[in-house]
Design a protein around this motif. Structure first.
Motif, PDB file in Angstrom:
ATOM      1  N   UNK A 140      12.687  -7.738   8.657  1.00  0.00           N
ATOM      2  CA  UNK A 140      12.110  -7.713   7.307  1.00  0.00           C
ATOM      3  C   UNK A 140      13.159  -7.239   6.303  1.00  0.00           C
ATOM      4  N   UNK A 141      13.376  -8.049   5.265  1.00  0.00           N
ATOM      5  CA  UNK A 141      14.486  -7.853   4.341  1.00  0.00           C
ATOM      6  C   UNK A 141      14.374  -6.564   3.539  1.00  0.00           C
ATOM      7  N   UNK A 199      17.136   1.289   9.953  1.00  0.00           N
ATOM      8  CA  UNK A 199      17.625   0.085   9.280  1.00  0.00           C
ATOM      9  C   UNK A 199      18.811  -0.506  10.054  1.00  0.00           C
ATOM     10  N   UNK A 200      19.030  -1.809   9.846  1.00  0.00           N
ATOM     11  CA  UNK A 200      20.094  -2.536  10.531  1.00  0.00           C
ATOM     12  C   UNK A 200      20.875  -3.362   9.521  1.00  0.00           C
ATOM     13  N   UNK A 239      20.707  -6.103   4.912  1.00  0.00           N
ATOM     14  CA  UNK A 239      20.138  -4.858   5.423  1.00  0.00           C
ATOM     15  C   UNK A 239      18.648  -5.108   5.633  1.00  0.00           C
ATOM     16  N   UNK A 240      18.131  -4.704   6.796  1.00  0.00           N
ATOM     17  CA  UNK A 240      16.726  -4.976   7.088  1.00  0.00           C
ATOM     18  C   UNK A 240      16.148  -3.884   7.974  1.00  0.00           C
ATOM     19  N   UNK A 241      14.832  -3.937   8.157  1.00  0.00           N
ATOM     20  CA  UNK A 241      14.134  -3.095   9.125  1.00  0.00           C
ATOM     21  C   UNK A 241      13.304  -4.019  10.009  1.00  0.00           C
ATOM     22  N   UNK A 242      13.085  -3.598  11.238  1.00  0.00           N
ATOM     23  CA  UNK A 242      12.294  -4.430  12.145  1.00  0.00           C
ATOM     24  C   UNK A 242      10.810  -4.284  11.828  1.00  0.00           C
ATOM     25  N   UNK A 282      20.135 -15.372   5.243  1.00  0.00           N
ATOM     26  CA  UNK A 282      21.110 -14.944   6.236  1.00  0.00           C
ATOM     27  C   UNK A 282      20.448 -14.585   7.560  1.00  0.00           C
ATOM     28  N   UNK A 283      19.314 -13.896   7.520  1.00  0.00           N
ATOM     29  CA  UNK A 283      18.648 -13.444   8.752  1.00  0.00           C
ATOM     30  C   UNK A 283      17.684 -14.480   9.322  1.00  0.00           C
TER      31      UNK A 283
END
Length: 235
Positions: free
Chosen positions: A92-93, A57-58, A83-86, A141-142
């Motif tokens: 991807x949220x 996660x990022x 916070x998301x994952x690729x 935001x992303x």
């Protein structure tokens, strides 16, 4: 056999064996700084950062500190944390937190995605709302990061599912051409991308071969806000 036929043979063999080309690399951790104006008047400065959070996660964060005009007078600060994952090259949220703090107003919004149940829950302090999630979904935001990576991959048109207040909304964007852009970070031949499915103005200028974030972003939803890149560094 010359080099070109050899390469073609190897490519054909890879296709036969089901070997796929490596996906484009996702960006490393970074920190970017922007000047922010609203209605043509200086409003403040934004710091945007990307950091790994562990477990694949990022965290993508934007903090705007009001340093000019009414924003400074009211002590207004805005923080947005995602916070998301690729998912490929799409962030991807997983969750999104928005907080506005000012002398006369405070506002919060929290969005959480339950991927096992494929549900999004949004709470603004008036009781949670829930709706179905969509694979590859980003949030407000992303969105700018997702657009920059799509342009880096050479996509002239982009359709992204975006989690908003009450639903997942598919938003459409298109590259409308190249324009010279001057921002505090320098002078660039930029690609301009516009949102094409809404009357609310959204335009962003990117140098996708250099930065995953926009050089300049202009958004009229919420009051003619413009962000211009001051600096960018890989951390």
């Amino acid at each position: 056999m010359t080099i070109r036929p050899l390469l073609a043979s190897l490519l054909g063999l890879g296709l036969l064996l089901g070997v796929r080309a490596a996906p484009a690399a996702t960006p490393p951790a970074f920190t970017a700084v922007y000047n922010v104006s609203q209605g043509g008047q200086p409003m403040g400065q934004a710091t945007v950062s990307l950091r790994p959070a562990g477990n694949g996660e990022w965290i993508y964060r934007k903090d705007i500190k009001g340093t000019g005009g009414l924003a400074a007078l009211l002590g207004a600060n805005v923080s947005e944390s995602s916070r998301f994952r690729w998912k490929g090259d799409v962030p991807e949220a997983i969750s999104y937190d928005y907080r506005l703090q000012a002398a006369v107003k405070q506002k919060q919004r929290r969005l959480v995605v339950d991927w096992p149940q494929h549900r999004v829950t949004v709470d603004e302090g008036k009781g949670p709302q829930s709706y179905p999630a969509s694979p590859g979904m980003v949030e407000r935001n992303t969105l700018a990061l997702a657009l920059g990576l799509a342009l880096r991959d050479g996509k002239p048109q982009v359709a992204l599912p975006v989690a908003v207040r009450q639903e997942v909304q598919v938003q459409h964007f298109r590259v409308v051409g190249k324009e010279a852009v001057s921002v505090p970070a320098g002078h660039f031949d930029a690609e301009r991308i516009d949102r094409t499915d809404a009357d609310r103005g959204f335009s962003a200028w990117y140098a996708p071969e250099r930065f995953p974030l926009p050089l300049k972003l202009s958004q009229h939803d919420g009051g003619d806000m413009v962000m211009e890149l001051v600096s960018y560094r890989v951390d």
